[in-house]
Design an enzyme around this catalytic site. Structure first.
Site, short mmCIF file in Angstrom:
data_model
loop_
_atom_site.label_atom_id
_atom_site.label_comp_id
_atom_site.label_asym_id
_atom_site.label_seq_id
_atom_site.Cartn_x
_atom_site.Cartn_y
_atom_site.Cartn_z
CG ASP A 81 25.67 -2.87 -21.20
OD1 ASP A 81 24.56 -2.29 -21.19
OD2 ASP A 81 26.40 -2.96 -20.20
CB SER A 126 27.43 2.06 -18.64
OG SER A 126 26.23 1.39 -18.29
#
Length: 281
Positions: free
Chosen positions: A166, A102
């Site tokens: 996350d 990410s």
């Protein structure tokens, strides 16, 4: 959690959904040219070696990028094509073994007037983050607790922000901890876009996250989910999803196209998708 290292799971079906949908959200926010602050609160090492012993132990990438990579030259939605292009840019041999996480996605998408901060407290993961990226005035690498960083960095000076969360969810109460952190952050920065990833596991604890957010009073929470059902029986995690607080309107069509494509190609049409409002406006 300091025992968790994402390299063992990098490139799996959850990473596919996570990174493609995250890219769609960011792209939707770019519809406005005003500067944007982005926070990757659980960044891990940012770029993963899928030829490492850790990644090869269970070969989870076979359930994700490994299954989709042969389709990279076929027609696909914009978000999927963006993801393929990012992977290809780091692998001159035509493979996918250098796999961007990410942080790499956000770093690549960041415009010259945006800012990005990436946090991780795990010593090895943070060392990997520093090896992968060069910090500068617009890109900070922070060895700090994600929950502390949320309190310290929000609201941002830009008045526009994307916060990506996350965690590993290896601690049972982390679902509720994430909900509380988002509720607290939302009180201080109500216009921020919060993107929360969650796994679908047999215990079903992601519903604790859902219920706490439903009770919070926060409006406009979009649910994006892919359950791969029995497609990958050797994995305990059957699927994953993302909750998006304040999703950009311009992103929702792209998210739908990406979700449907990923579901069809990863599960051969057997996946179960959700694209609906957990909490409407």
């Amino acid at each position: 959690m300091l025992s968790y290292q994402h390299t063992y799971h990098a490139g799996n079906h959850a990473d596919v959904l996570k990174h493609i949908i995250l890219g769609d959200v960011v792209s939707g926010m770019f519809n406005k040219e005003a500067p944007l602050f982005m926070l990757d609160a659980f960044a891990s090492r940012g770029i993963y070696n899928l030829n490492s012993d850790e990644a090869l132990k269970n070969r989870e990438f076979d359930t994700g990028v490994g299954k989709l990579w042969p389709r990279r030259n076929q027609k696909s939605p914009e978000g999927v094509a963006r993801w393929f292009k990012l992977i290809a840019s780091g692998n001159q041999d035509g493979g996918f073994s250098r796999f961007p996480g990410s942080t790499a996605l956000l770093h690549e998408m960041c415009r010259e007037f945006d800012r990005l901060s990436a946090c991780d407290l795990h010593p090895q993961e943070f060392d990997g983050l520093r090896r992968s990226f060069q910090a500068n005035r617009r890109f900070s690498l922070l060895k700090r607790d994600a929950f502390e960083a949320l309190k310290a960095l929000l609201p941002p000076k830009e008045k526009r922000g994307l916060i990506f969360l996350d965690p590993s969810y290896e601690v049972k109460d982390e679902y509720r901890q994430i909900a509380k952190a988002v509720v607290d952050a939302h009180r201080r920065f109500a216009t921020g876009v919060y993107v929360i990833w969650y796994p679908i596991l047999p215990a079903g604890r992601h519903h604790e996250l859902f219920n706490d957010l439903k009770r919070s009073g926060i409006r406009k929470i979009l649910r994006v989910e892919l359950d791969c059902a029995d497609t990958f029986p050797d994995m305990q995690m059957s699927g994953s999803g993302m909750l998006i607080v304040n999703p950009p309107w311009h992103a929702q069509h792209a998210i739908k196209n990406s979700l449907n494509w990923v579901s069809e190609k990863l599960t051969d049409g057997n996946g179960l998708t959700q694209l609906n409002w957990l909490v409407p406006e």
